[in-house]
Design an enzyme around this catalytic site. Structure first.
Site, short mmCIF file in Angstrom:
data_model
loop_
_atom_site.label_atom_id
_atom_site.label_comp_id
_atom_site.label_asym_id
_atom_site.label_seq_id
_atom_site.Cartn_x
_atom_site.Cartn_y
_atom_site.Cartn_z
CG PHE A 100 9.51 5.11 2.26
CD1 PHE A 100 9.51 6.32 1.60
CD2 PHE A 100 9.54 5.12 3.64
CE1 PHE A 100 9.55 7.53 2.29
CE2 PHE A 100 9.58 6.30 4.36
CZ PHE A 100 9.59 7.52 3.68
CE1 TYR A 158 9.70 11.22 -1.19
CE2 TYR A 158 8.82 10.88 1.01
CZ TYR A 158 9.90 11.02 0.16
OH TYR A 158 11.17 10.94 0.65
CG ASN A 182 13.81 -1.00 -6.95
OD1 ASN A 182 14.20 -1.96 -7.61
ND2 ASN A 182 14.53 0.10 -6.81
CG HIS A 228 7.97 6.77 -7.02
ND1 HIS A 228 7.98 5.91 -8.08
CD2 HIS A 228 8.90 6.29 -6.15
CE1 HIS A 228 8.88 4.95 -7.87
NE2 HIS A 228 9.44 5.15 -6.70
CG ASP A 285 5.86 5.19 -10.54
OD1 ASP A 285 5.59 4.38 -9.63
OD2 ASP A 285 7.02 5.56 -10.78
CG ASN A 292 12.43 1.20 -3.43
OD1 ASN A 292 11.63 1.41 -4.35
ND2 ASN A 292 13.62 1.74 -3.39
#
Length: 193
Positions: free
Chosen positions: A69, A17, A117, A22, A96, A71
């Protein structure tokens, strides 16, 4: 002595990632740490942490990249705030933002999460949405592409050419929020360029 500032870059953990849209918040935190010659070596509250100063004699900065993560970013942020005794009025979250065009920054404090989120989870864990946000525009996906897929893709070739400048601007915005306040930062970064 002034209260320290907690500066958080939202993103997802792991190499898969790290170059995605993100994770632009964590890219900004990397720039802030680089400017200070710091590395994210400390591990507190499920986050990589680097402690430094805005400038010699200035406010202390706690730079943090949650290892959770996106969220579920709230737990690490709330735990760090508690550990360092930092109130929401001294927290800046960098993330972001789909609804802002790429290569654009918007700054605000409080209000809703705008469908983000990670921001929603931070507000829930802190018990308040009243923290500063540096929202880094990534724009909406082209055509009918699902936004959830778009944010997890790396920046495109054209974006990568401009991305370093955007990251520098966002890091400058964070420093200005800490140094002169949100209004001063908004006046500089919301003005047409």
């Amino acid at each position: 002595m002034t209260e320290p500032w907690l500066i958080v870059g939202l993103g997802n953990p792991g190499p898969r990632y790290e170059s995605t849209r993100h994770n632009v918040g964590q890219m900004v935190l990397d720039e802030l740490a680089r400017r200070r010659g710091e590395r994210f070596t400390s591990r507190k509250a499920h986050a990589g942490v680097a402690e430094s100063w805005l400038r010699p004699g200035g406010p202390k900065l706690v730079l943090a990249k949650p290892h959770s993560f996106m969220n579920v970013s709230g737990g690490p942020v709330a735990n760090l705030a508690k550990y360092y005794g930092i109130g929401a009025d001294h927290i800046v979250v960098v993330h972001d933002e789909l609804d802002i065009p790429f290569d654009t920054l918007k700054l605000k404090s409080g209000g809703g999460a705008g469908g983000h989120n990670g921001v929603r989870d931070v507000a829930k864990a802190l018990g308040t949405p009243d923290f500063a946000r540096v929202r880094v525009g990534i724009g909406r996906p082209p055509g009918r592409q699902d936004p959830a897929d778009w944010v997890l893709e790396p920046f495109g070739a054209g974006e990568r050419a401009t991305l370093p400048n955007l990251i520098v601007d966002a890091a400058d915005a964070v420093e200005l929020v800490v140094d002169e306040g949100l209004l001063a930062a908004q006046q500089r970064f919301h003005a047409p360029r």
